[in-house]
Design an enzyme around this catalytic site. Sequence first.
Site, PDB file in Angstrom:
ATOM      1  N   ASP A 170       0.835  -1.129  -0.111  1.00 36.92           N
ATOM      2  CA  ASP A 170       0.130   0.123  -0.135  1.00 36.92           C
ATOM      3  C   ASP A 170       1.044   1.160  -0.069  1.00 36.92           C
ATOM      4  O   ASP A 170       2.113   1.236  -0.054  1.00 36.92           O
ATOM      5  CB  ASP A 170      -0.830  -0.094   1.053  1.00 36.92           C
ATOM      6  CG  ASP A 170      -2.316   0.744   0.732  1.00 36.92           C
ATOM      7  OD1 ASP A 170      -2.368   1.464   0.377  1.00 36.92           O
ATOM      8  OD2 ASP A 170      -3.276  -0.169   1.006  1.00 36.92           O
ATOM      9  N   HIS A 196      -2.735   3.230  -4.596  1.00 31.60           N
ATOM     10  CA  HIS A 196      -2.028   2.621  -3.354  1.00 31.60           C
ATOM     11  C   HIS A 196      -0.616   2.156  -3.555  1.00 31.60           C
ATOM     12  O   HIS A 196      -0.258   1.083  -2.966  1.00 31.60           O
ATOM     13  CB  HIS A 196      -3.039   1.424  -2.867  1.00 31.60           C
ATOM     14  CG  HIS A 196      -4.338   1.773  -2.182  1.00 31.60           C
ATOM     15  ND1 HIS A 196      -4.497   2.392  -0.975  1.00 31.60           N
ATOM     16  CD2 HIS A 196      -5.498   2.046  -2.740  1.00 31.60           C
ATOM     17  CE1 HIS A 196      -5.779   2.816  -0.804  1.00 31.60           C
ATOM     18  NE2 HIS A 196      -6.356   2.520  -2.088  1.00 31.60           N
ATOM     19  N   GLU A 251      -9.398   2.599  -5.215  1.00 32.42           N
ATOM     20  CA  GLU A 251      -9.197   4.287  -5.111  1.00 32.42           C
ATOM     21  C   GLU A 251      -8.053   4.709  -5.747  1.00 32.42           C
ATOM     22  O   GLU A 251      -6.941   4.765  -5.099  1.00 32.42           O
ATOM     23  CB  GLU A 251      -9.009   4.141  -3.725  1.00 32.42           C
ATOM     24  CG  GLU A 251     -10.104   3.798  -2.751  1.00 32.42           C
ATOM     25  CD  GLU A 251      -9.999   3.734  -1.272  1.00 32.42           C
ATOM     26  OE1 GLU A 251     -10.831   4.114  -0.501  1.00 32.42           O
ATOM     27  OE2 GLU A 251      -9.091   3.268  -0.919  1.00 32.42           O
TER      28      GLU A 251
END
Length: 539
Positions: free
Chosen positions: A175, A246, A313
């Site tokens: 991440d 990420h 995202e």
Amino acid sequence: MDLIPAPRAVEGPMRCGFLFDRDTTLWAAPGTDTTERWLRSTLGAALGLPLRPGPRDAPNSVQLQLDDALEPEAYGLDVVATRGVRIRGGDPAGVFWGAQTLRQLLGPEAFRRAPVRSGITRGIAHQSIEDGPRFRWRGLLLDVARHFMPKDGVLRYLDLMAAHKLNVFHFHLTDDQGWRIEIARHPRLTETGSWRTRTKFGHRASPLWEEKPHGGYYTQDDIREIVAYAAERHITVVPEIDVPGHSQAAIAAYPELGNTDVIDTTALSVLDDWGISTNVLAPTDNTLRFYEGVFEEVLDLFPSEFIHVGGDECPKDQWKRSPAAQARIKELGLADEDELQSWFIGHFAKWLSARGRRLIGWDEILEGGLPDGTAVSSWRGYQGGVAAARAGHDVVMCPQQQVYLDYRQAAGDDEPVPIGYVRTLEDVYRFEPVPPELDEPGIRHVLGTQANLWTEVMEDHARVDYQAFPRLAAFAEVAWSALPGPGERDFADFERRMAAHYGRLDALGVAYRPPAGPRPWQRRPGVLGRPIEGLPPNT
Ligand code: ACM
């Protein structure tokens, strides 16, 4: 009998029963060796019983065998006074789940690592149990990127999963805040990408920082050990390498992976704050080749059918501003940045498929189209799962409103870091994974369900335990046990069984949230223990 998850059918228990002693033997038919080893190493150690090998059908014995008449993962467990315990499994996993039930029947002491008393009787009542899972994907995600969990903690979570008949470990390895898996051909991913200089402490709106380096990673041998330990417990490890968003930790390690025509990526470091980085991978051939190299090593380490590529995202701002990304969109004849993300994910779907694996990603990967054979983790609600299943994709239901276990488990000011929706034990227990608007054949695309543990607010395993339990026990029943009939699950009955289950969790050393609220040491002092002033609810 207080079993969790609840079994399908039980006959008995009768007043008479079988008594384990030092002479109880163990006979294991071919195909049952994982359970044979587990019974000796775990149950035998807890109770101080040697469980020596013995003949088939011996009196005073445990007998393990496969039974073709049962479905995969299903089992039958018969306890006959004087003779002993017979476990039949539809496959090796079924036998193992039967052994987990046997452990619960033996009481909380069976959940310790060594006997606390000698000479006590280990009795178990005469009874018959027939059981099997509702879903084949009964998952738990553990985020080891936001807070690194040293290997021992991961192995412990695999044991906790096995005790609850959960069978898919979604290992969130990368991440913005850290890269946790050794990749031999790209050593800076861990040399640079596994450490951050400081960490936001508690809620992302908190003003406090822990001013010390945080990090760590798993070597390839650590990963092999984790995968093998899981396999012994009939748990599949599904690795997640999150792309193209990420990815700041990877870009900090290899700046050429970022959008170098938009920002100076050499100035980036591993993200120290919570939230989503705007620094995403550049859609270049170099990036594709780099990650093909990463995935080659990942495939060597993880035998799972599914490989998770994230896809959630991904802010598109840098791609909008990047001449190189815009040229790529043009060259590929794509409409926009959403289709560019689709192209990126599609590349790895084909790449994995050519190697006999299947891609799974978060529901954002549906935007812009998705190749056949790929699967979706539906996290933003039910909608992604419904759309994916209707389009013929397999789905895993893990809607954040229901099963994000980082979210607070009570209203009020007492929760240690009160983020997200309030999800009580009862809320999780009443979660229904199959979206009501789906009918056949869509329903058949629901592989199962998964609870997710994102660890921004969990800096050590006691915090992870607090967020996970007792709700993971309720989730395990949702994932394993068929609905008792039309209508709702019986929460009063579950709570009654939980009274016994807390004893098992105590014996396992799980720092769960007590029903009456956090213990004093589980609270947070000052601003961290209360909602942050001015912050909207559910954040
Ligand atoms: C997610 O929670 N971003 C999958």
